[in-house]
Design a protein around this motif. Structure first.
Motif, PDB file in Angstrom:
ATOM      1  N   VAL A   1       0.824  -1.209   0.000  1.00 23.38           N
ATOM      2  CA  VAL A   1       0.000   0.000   0.000  1.00 23.38           C
ATOM      3  C   VAL A   1       0.860   1.261   0.000  1.00 23.38           C
ATOM      4  CG1 VAL A   1      -1.655   1.359   1.359  1.00 23.38           C
ATOM      5  CG2 VAL A   1      -1.905  -1.127   1.237  1.00 23.38           C
ATOM      6  N   VAL A   2       0.508   2.178  -0.915  1.00 21.07           N
ATOM      7  CA  VAL A   2       1.125   3.496  -0.883  1.00 21.07           C
ATOM      8  C   VAL A   2       0.018   4.541  -0.829  1.00 21.07           C
ATOM      9  CG1 VAL A   2       2.365   5.216  -2.259  1.00 21.07           C
ATOM     10  CG2 VAL A   2       3.305   2.930  -1.993  1.00 21.07           C
ATOM     11  N   SER A   3       0.150   5.458   0.129  1.00 20.76           N
ATOM     12  CA  SER A   3      -0.871   6.479   0.316  1.00 20.76           C
ATOM     13  C   SER A   3      -0.215   7.728   0.888  1.00 20.76           C
ATOM     14  CB  SER A   3      -1.927   5.963   1.296  1.00 20.76           C
ATOM     15  OG  SER A   3      -2.779   7.006   1.700  1.00 20.76           O
ATOM     16  N   LEU A   4      -0.756   8.862   0.517  1.00 22.56           N
ATOM     17  CA  LEU A   4      -0.251  10.120   1.047  1.00 22.56           C
ATOM     18  C   LEU A   4      -0.368  10.159   2.570  1.00 22.56           C
ATOM     19  CD1 LEU A   4       0.967  12.633  -0.136  1.00 22.56           C
ATOM     20  CD2 LEU A   4      -1.313  13.615  -0.350  1.00 22.56           C
ATOM     21  N   ASN A   5      -1.391   9.493   3.087  1.00 23.78           N
ATOM     22  CA  ASN A   5      -1.578   9.460   4.541  1.00 23.78           C
ATOM     23  C   ASN A   5      -0.415   8.810   5.274  1.00 23.78           C
ATOM     24  OD1 ASN A   5      -3.715  10.848   5.428  1.00 23.78           O
ATOM     25  ND2 ASN A   5      -4.949   9.089   6.020  1.00 23.78           N
ATOM     26  N   LEU A   6       0.353   7.973   4.563  1.00 26.47           N
ATOM     27  CA  LEU A   6       1.499   7.312   5.189  1.00 26.47           C
ATOM     28  C   LEU A   6       2.766   8.153   5.046  1.00 26.47           C
ATOM     29  CD1 LEU A   6       0.719   3.674   4.022  1.00 26.47           C
ATOM     30  CD2 LEU A   6       0.284   4.674   6.268  1.00 26.47           C
ATOM     31  N   LEU A   7       2.594   9.369   4.535  1.00 25.19           N
ATOM     32  CA  LEU A   7       3.732  10.289   4.406  1.00 25.19           C
ATOM     33  C   LEU A   7       3.527  11.551   5.237  1.00 25.19           C
ATOM     34  CD1 LEU A   7       4.344  10.071   0.567  1.00 25.19           C
ATOM     35  CD2 LEU A   7       5.835   9.178   2.341  1.00 25.19           C
ATOM     36  N   LEU A   8       2.265  11.879   5.510  1.00 26.60           N
ATOM     37  CA  LEU A   8       1.977  13.100   6.263  1.00 26.60           C
ATOM     38  C   LEU A   8       2.452  12.946   7.697  1.00 26.60           C
ATOM     39  CD1 LEU A   8      -1.713  13.672   5.074  1.00 26.60           C
ATOM     40  CD2 LEU A   8       0.321  14.841   4.236  1.00 26.60           C
ATOM     41  N   PRO A   9       2.960  14.044   8.289  1.00 22.33           N
ATOM     42  CA  PRO A   9       3.425  13.972   9.677  1.00 22.33           C
ATOM     43  C   PRO A   9       2.324  13.463  10.606  1.00 22.33           C
ATOM     44  CG  PRO A   9       3.990  16.091   8.686  1.00 22.33           C
ATOM     45  CD  PRO A   9       3.146  15.370   7.687  1.00 22.33           C
ATOM     46  N   SER A  10       1.096  13.919  10.376  1.00 27.22           N
ATOM     47  CA  SER A  10      -0.001  13.441  11.204  1.00 27.22           C
ATOM     48  C   SER A  10      -1.160  13.026  10.297  1.00 27.22           C
ATOM     49  CB  SER A  10      -0.432  14.547  12.158  1.00 27.22           C
ATOM     50  OG  SER A  10      -1.601  14.141  12.824  1.00 27.22           O
ATOM     51  N   GLU A  11      -1.801  11.922  10.678  1.00 26.10           N
ATOM     52  CA  GLU A  11      -2.834  11.310   9.848  1.00 26.10           C
ATOM     53  C   GLU A  11      -3.972  12.277   9.496  1.00 26.10           C
ATOM     54  OE1 GLU A  11      -4.238   6.827  10.459  1.00 26.10           O
ATOM     55  OE2 GLU A  11      -5.404   8.266  11.613  1.00 26.10           O
ATOM     56  N   ASP A  12      -4.266  13.197  10.438  1.00 33.92           N
ATOM     57  CA  ASP A  12      -5.389  14.101  10.181  1.00 33.92           C
ATOM     58  C   ASP A  12      -4.952  15.439   9.581  1.00 33.92           C
ATOM     59  OD1 ASP A  12      -4.187  15.012  12.451  1.00 33.92           O
ATOM     60  OD2 ASP A  12      -5.952  14.818  13.745  1.00 33.92           O
ATOM     61  N   ASP A  13      -3.693  15.525   9.126  1.00 32.39           N
ATOM     62  CA  ASP A  13      -3.263  16.738   8.424  1.00 32.39           C
ATOM     63  C   ASP A  13      -4.024  16.850   7.105  1.00 32.39           C
ATOM     64  OD1 ASP A  13      -1.454  17.469  10.309  1.00 32.39           O
ATOM     65  OD2 ASP A  13       0.306  16.622   9.305  1.00 32.39           O
ATOM     66  N   PRO A  14      -4.496  18.045   6.793  1.00 36.87           N
ATOM     67  CA  PRO A  14      -5.173  18.199   5.506  1.00 36.87           C
ATOM     68  C   PRO A  14      -4.159  18.307   4.370  1.00 36.87           C
ATOM     69  CG  PRO A  14      -5.120  20.300   6.643  1.00 36.87           C
ATOM     70  CD  PRO A  14      -4.464  19.297   7.564  1.00 36.87           C
ATOM     71  N   VAL A  15      -4.568  17.899   3.186  1.00 42.15           N
ATOM     72  CA  VAL A  15      -3.710  18.102   2.022  1.00 42.15           C
ATOM     73  C   VAL A  15      -4.231  19.336   1.298  1.00 42.15           C
ATOM     74  CG1 VAL A  15      -2.884  17.117  -0.129  1.00 42.15           C
ATOM     75  CG2 VAL A  15      -3.247  15.649   1.849  1.00 42.15           C
ATOM     76  N   ILE A  16      -3.429  20.409   1.318  1.00 41.60           N
ATOM     77  CA  ILE A  16      -3.937  21.662   0.759  1.00 41.60           C
ATOM     78  C   ILE A  16      -3.127  22.079  -0.456  1.00 41.60           C
ATOM     79  CG2 ILE A  16      -5.189  22.652   2.719  1.00 41.60           C
ATOM     80  CD1 ILE A  16      -2.586  23.808   3.735  1.00 41.60           C
ATOM     81  N   TRP A  17      -2.685  21.078  -1.206  1.00 41.48           N
ATOM     82  CA  TRP A  17      -1.935  21.373  -2.413  1.00 41.48           C
ATOM     83  C   TRP A  17      -2.872  21.570  -3.580  1.00 41.48           C
ATOM     84  CZ3 TRP A  17       1.319  16.365  -1.631  1.00 41.48           C
ATOM     85  CH2 TRP A  17       2.115  16.536  -0.491  1.00 41.48           C
ATOM     86  N   ARG A  18      -2.360  22.252  -4.584  1.00 37.92           N
ATOM     87  CA  ARG A  18      -3.150  22.457  -5.789  1.00 37.92           C
ATOM     88  C   ARG A  18      -2.928  21.299  -6.767  1.00 37.92           C
ATOM     89  NH1 ARG A  18      -5.401  27.467  -5.849  1.00 37.92           N
ATOM     90  NH2 ARG A  18      -4.424  28.971  -4.442  1.00 37.92           N
ATOM     91  N   GLY A  19      -3.755  21.285  -7.808  1.00 34.16           N
ATOM     92  CA  GLY A  19      -3.745  20.200  -8.788  1.00 34.16           C
ATOM     93  C   GLY A  19      -2.376  19.759  -9.280  1.00 34.16           C
ATOM     94  N   PRO A  20      -1.527  20.691  -9.767  1.00 30.85           N
ATOM     95  CA  PRO A  20      -0.236  20.270 -10.333  1.00 30.85           C
ATOM     96  C   PRO A  20       0.641  19.522  -9.345  1.00 30.85           C
ATOM     97  CG  PRO A  20      -0.700  22.552 -10.897  1.00 30.85           C
ATOM     98  CD  PRO A  20      -1.762  22.132  -9.918  1.00 30.85           C
ATOM     99  N   MET A  21       0.609  19.960  -8.078  1.00 27.47           N
ATOM    100  CA  MET A  21       1.397  19.316  -7.029  1.00 27.47           C
ATOM    101  C   MET A  21       0.883  17.898  -6.780  1.00 27.47           C
ATOM    102  SD  MET A  21       3.853  20.064  -4.984  1.00 27.47           S
ATOM    103  CE  MET A  21       4.571  19.402  -3.490  1.00 27.47           C
ATOM    104  N   LEU A  22      -0.435  17.779  -6.733  1.00 23.14           N
ATOM    105  CA  LEU A  22      -1.040  16.460  -6.512  1.00 23.14           C
ATOM    106  C   LEU A  22      -0.725  15.524  -7.670  1.00 23.14           C
ATOM    107  CD1 LEU A  22      -4.525  17.512  -5.093  1.00 23.14           C
ATOM    108  CD2 LEU A  22      -2.617  16.514  -3.841  1.00 23.14           C
ATOM    109  N   SER A  23      -0.775  16.075  -8.876  1.00 22.33           N
ATOM    110  CA  SER A  23      -0.475  15.259 -10.053  1.00 22.33           C
ATOM    111  C   SER A  23       0.957  14.751 -10.009  1.00 22.33           C
ATOM    112  CB  SER A  23      -0.701  16.072 -11.332  1.00 22.33           C
ATOM    113  OG  SER A  23      -2.066  16.395 -11.427  1.00 22.33           O
ATOM    114  N   LYS A  24       1.859  15.601  -9.511  1.00 16.50           N
ATOM    115  CA  LYS A  24       3.265  15.223  -9.397  1.00 16.50           C
ATOM    116  C   LYS A  24       3.413  14.055  -8.411  1.00 16.50           C
ATOM    117  CE  LYS A  24       7.734  17.454  -8.646  1.00 16.50           C
ATOM    118  NZ  LYS A  24       8.111  17.252  -7.240  1.00 16.50           N
ATOM    119  N   VAL A  25       2.701  14.162  -7.310  1.00 16.02           N
ATOM    120  CA  VAL A  25       2.763  13.098  -6.297  1.00 16.02           C
ATOM    121  C   VAL A  25       2.271  11.775  -6.887  1.00 16.02           C
ATOM    122  CG1 VAL A  25       1.726  12.304  -4.123  1.00 16.02           C
ATOM    123  CG2 VAL A  25       2.583  14.615  -4.306  1.00 16.02           C
TER     124      VAL A  25
END
Ligand code: ADP
Length: 253
Positions: A90-114
């Motif tokens: 499993v790969v998920s952004l939630n396993l990279l965020l410092p805290s599980e309930d941190d919001p992801v507030i990136w814009r489209g291009p950044m998300l696409s890069k991820v």
């Protein structure tokens, strides 16, 4: 000239990953992540090597369903996926965020890069099936997945109420456009309820219309999944792998 070649997106092929299947929905909350997880469990139980790429970046819920929370590590420049009890990677952004309930507030291009990194920079190893849990709708990230990952086919998850909506039809049309019609099937989730007292099926949201839509789009109905409180409980406890009702036992890709 460099700009130009970068804009023509050709999916990077990972020879060790055999089949990539994307799971999409018109809107959120219809059970897309749950269905993705149950499909992955089904194929893992059949002894296939299975992975899940959680591309639902704004509401990543795959790790929670499997009860995995250890932060992902990087080895030899590659992100190492988490492994579930059944051996699903499993790969998920939630396993990279410092805290599980941190919001992801990136814009489209950044998300696409991820998303691209989740495909190219991950040590997926050998996989028979990689399931991708897409964000709902037809956002940037969804388009990025279809353009930058060699998706073999897509599965649409809906509920009886959602079926009537335009957005699910839009999603299916999008797949047909970007993927040349590779829709593998449709799953109607929360289709009915089986009363534990008399085992009768109740179609709470009215008679199912999924066959009609499937016929219209020339795709197969893969399953009608009942509303099941036990499924919710397993999901909430991070034990989705212990839910063993044979919803997808007949499914082959
Ligand atoms: P999505 O990924 O589409 O946003 P989820 O898979 O997160 O949806 O499901 C939304 C909620 O509905 C979760 O709480 C989940 O446990 C519940 N749910 C999903 N499918 C069912 C079902 N068949 N029966 C009962 N609850 C369900």
């Amino acid at each position: 000239a460099q700009e130009k070649s970068a804009s023509i997106m050709e999916p990077v092929i990972l020879p060790n990953v055999k089949k990539v299947i994307a799971i999409l929905s018109g809107k959120g909350g219809v059970g897309k992540s749950t269905v993705t997880s149950l499909l992955a469990c089904e194929f893992a139980r059949r002894n296939f090597k299975v992975g899940i790429l959680d591309a639902d970046v704004t509401g990543p819920s795959i790790p929670k369903l499997f009860g995995v929370n250890k932060k992902l590590e990087v080895k030899n420049d590659k992100l190492q996926p988490a492994t579930t009890k059944l051996g699903i990677k499993v790969v998920s952004l939630n396993l990279l965020l410092p805290s599980e309930d941190d919001p992801v507030i990136w814009r489209g291009p950044m998300l696409s890069k991820v998303i691209k990194e989740f495909w190219e920079q991950v040590d997926w190893g050998e996989l028979d099936y990689l399931f991708i849990d897409l964000p709902p709708g037809t956002s940037d990230v969804v388009i990025t997945v279809f353009q930058s990952i060699p998706v073999e086919g897509a599965i649409v998850v809906t509920t009886p109420q959602d079926l009537a909506s335009l957005i699910v039809k839009k999603s299916m049309k999008m797949v047909k456009r970007v993927k040349n019609g590779k829709l593998l099937g449709i799953v109607e989730n929360m289709s009915y309820f089986v009363c534990p007292d008399n085992q009768k099926e109740y179609y709470i949201f009215g008679a199912s219309k999924v066959e009609k839509i499937a016929m219209e789009y020339g795709i197969e109905v893969l399953a009608k999944v009942p509303i099941d409180p036990i499924m919710v409980q397993m999901a909430d406890e991070g034990k989705i792998e212990e839910y063993t009702k044979n919803i997808f036992s007949h499914v082959k890709f």
